[in-house]
Design a protein around this motif. Structure first.
Motif, short mmCIF file in Angstrom:
data_model
loop_
_atom_site.label_atom_id
_atom_site.label_comp_id
_atom_site.label_asym_id
_atom_site.label_seq_id
_atom_site.Cartn_x
_atom_site.Cartn_y
_atom_site.Cartn_z
N ILE A 141 0.86 -1.18 0.00
CA ILE A 141 0.00 0.00 0.00
C ILE A 141 0.90 1.23 0.00
O ILE A 141 1.63 1.48 0.96
CB ILE A 141 -0.92 0.02 1.26
N ASN A 142 0.86 1.97 -1.10
CA ASN A 142 1.66 3.20 -1.20
C ASN A 142 0.86 4.25 -1.97
O ASN A 142 0.99 4.39 -3.18
CB ASN A 142 3.00 2.92 -1.91
N PRO A 143 -0.01 4.98 -1.24
CA PRO A 143 -0.89 5.94 -1.92
C PRO A 143 -0.14 6.98 -2.75
O PRO A 143 -0.69 7.51 -3.71
CB PRO A 143 -1.64 6.62 -0.75
N SER A 144 1.13 7.26 -2.38
CA SER A 144 1.86 8.29 -3.13
C SER A 144 2.09 7.85 -4.58
O SER A 144 2.40 8.67 -5.43
CB SER A 144 3.20 8.59 -2.46
N LYS A 145 1.94 6.55 -4.85
CA LYS A 145 2.16 6.07 -6.22
C LYS A 145 0.85 5.93 -6.99
O LYS A 145 0.85 5.55 -8.16
CB LYS A 145 2.90 4.74 -6.17
N ASP A 146 -0.26 6.18 -6.33
CA ASP A 146 -1.55 6.06 -7.01
C ASP A 146 -1.68 7.15 -8.06
O ASP A 146 -1.24 8.28 -7.87
CB ASP A 146 -2.71 6.20 -6.01
N ASN A 147 -2.30 6.76 -9.18
CA ASN A 147 -2.55 7.75 -10.23
C ASN A 147 -3.81 8.53 -9.86
O ASN A 147 -4.89 7.97 -9.76
CB ASN A 147 -2.76 6.98 -11.55
N ILE A 148 -3.66 9.81 -9.60
CA ILE A 148 -4.82 10.57 -9.14
C ILE A 148 -5.41 11.48 -10.22
O ILE A 148 -6.42 12.12 -10.02
CB ILE A 148 -4.47 11.43 -7.89
N GLU A 149 -4.78 11.49 -11.40
CA GLU A 149 -5.25 12.41 -12.43
C GLU A 149 -5.03 11.81 -13.82
O GLU A 149 -4.03 11.15 -14.07
CB GLU A 149 -4.45 13.72 -12.29
N GLN A 150 -6.02 12.00 -14.70
CA GLN A 150 -5.85 11.54 -16.08
C GLN A 150 -6.46 12.60 -17.01
O GLN A 150 -7.59 13.04 -16.77
CB GLN A 150 -6.57 10.21 -16.26
N ASN A 151 -5.71 13.02 -17.98
CA ASN A 151 -6.17 14.09 -18.91
C ASN A 151 -6.69 15.31 -18.15
O ASN A 151 -7.75 15.85 -18.47
CB ASN A 151 -7.27 13.56 -19.84
#
Ligand code: SF4
Ligand code: MG
Length: 318
Positions: A286-296
């Motif tokens: 679990i590493n939220p800092s690596k989650d993709n939070i934005e697309q286009n």
């Protein structure tokens, strides 16, 4: 290229009083980082309010100076958001054992992998020397009009009993010893407490450098546990008998105060951290800092339903 202490210094001029133990602690933290050569982009210092709160200003890593007693929750959030970071808390005794006591206790239940360095001088230095939770009953420092009317807590016993997995004490003016203990605390996988005896020459005229280093019965009042054969480490975390024996030994040793004062590692055990437990539960890192939070240019999470749920309803009387 390896970095040196001079690379860790910032442009801030220290406003600690001359002779303050904080200088020794600052030096020990920087020396520990230099020895370990941790990636400075992945080191975060977190402080609360008090003289110790200035520490992140003086070390060239990421850092945040938070609110009184709130450094441990901030540090926990930072570590949860990115478990790859080395997170070090620099708080005072009033900050950590007084105002932030609830956070101090509950961090133990989580065994989150952060390092708590507590600058323990027995007073609230920044606000002119009121008695802190570690000033003993009956003590009258020069900053108090009358002797302290409250009992003190023993932070080592509190930490041991609420789940800290590395519990140590050191002394601000033995920079070599403190550096080694800080290194061990950082390298320990789990929640660490280093309670640091820190002379405050401005407000505490009892726990002075002279007091701690006074020769009593042919040796300094402060002595090192590791030089006496004391071993606080649990070798087998599945052996309840060994755990009980080491816990009781640490609690008993931490009560020793007066003619002799021990410093060193009182208790240590390797147990799963909060990050390990999360991994076990979700079967992945679990590493939220690596989650993709934005697309286009758009957030990947749709929070419109959440906003509907928390919509504030307006009630009009009459
Ligand atoms: Fe240090 Fe005490 Fe001065 Fe604060 S008040 S900077 S702890 S000597
Ligand atoms: Mg203090």
């Amino acid at each position: 290229m390896a970095y040196k202490i001079s690379d860790l210094k910032t442009d801030y001029q220290s406003d600690w009083c001359p002779g303050c133990g904080d200088f020794g602690i600052l030096n020990a933290i920087m020396s520990a980082l230099v020895d370990l050569q941790l990636d400075l982009n992945k080191v975060v210092l977190v402080s609360g309010i008090g003289c110790s709160g200035k520490t992140p200003h003086y070390i060239n890593t990421s850092g945040i100076h938070t609110l009184h007693g709130r450094d441990i929750p901030f540090a926990s959030g930072i570590k949860l958001a990115n478990p790859e970071l080395t997170v070090i808390v620099t708080g005072g005794d009033g900050n950590t054992y007084g105002i932030g006591a609830g956070h101090f206790l509950n961090a133990g239940r989580r065994n989150i992998d952060i390092t708590c360095l507590v600058f323990n001088n027995g007073v609230y230095g920044l606000t002119k020397g009121q008695a802190s939770p570690t000033l003993k009953l009956g003590m009258k420092t020069k900053s108090l009009p009358l002797p302290n009317i409250n009992e003190a807590i023993n932070p080592l016993v509190v930490a041991i009993s609420c789940g800290y997995t590395f519990v140590a004490r050191s002394y601000a003016y033995d920079v070599k010893h403190l550096k080694e203990i800080i290194k061990q605390a950082i390298l320990h996988k789990g929640l660490s407490l280093v309670d640091i005896l820190q002379p405050c020459p401005s407000y505490n005229d009892i726990h002075t450098k002279e007091y701690f280093e006074e020769v009593v019965n042919n040796s300094k009042r402060i002595y090192k546990l590791e030089e006496t054969g004391y071993d606080g480490e649990v070798k087998d975390p599945n052996n309840n008998e060994e755990i009980q024996q080491k816990l009781l030994q640490a609690i008993a040793k931490s009560q020793e105060w007066g003619e002799k004062i021990p410093i060193g590692v009182f208790y240590k055990i390797n147990l799963p951290t909060l990050t390990d437990r999360l991994k076990e539960r979700y079967k992945k890192d679990i590493n939220p800092s690596k989650d993709n939070i934005e697309q286009n240019g758009k957030p990947t999470t749709d929070i419109s339903k959440l906003i509907e749920e928390i919509e504030v309803k307006r009630y009009i009387r009459g």
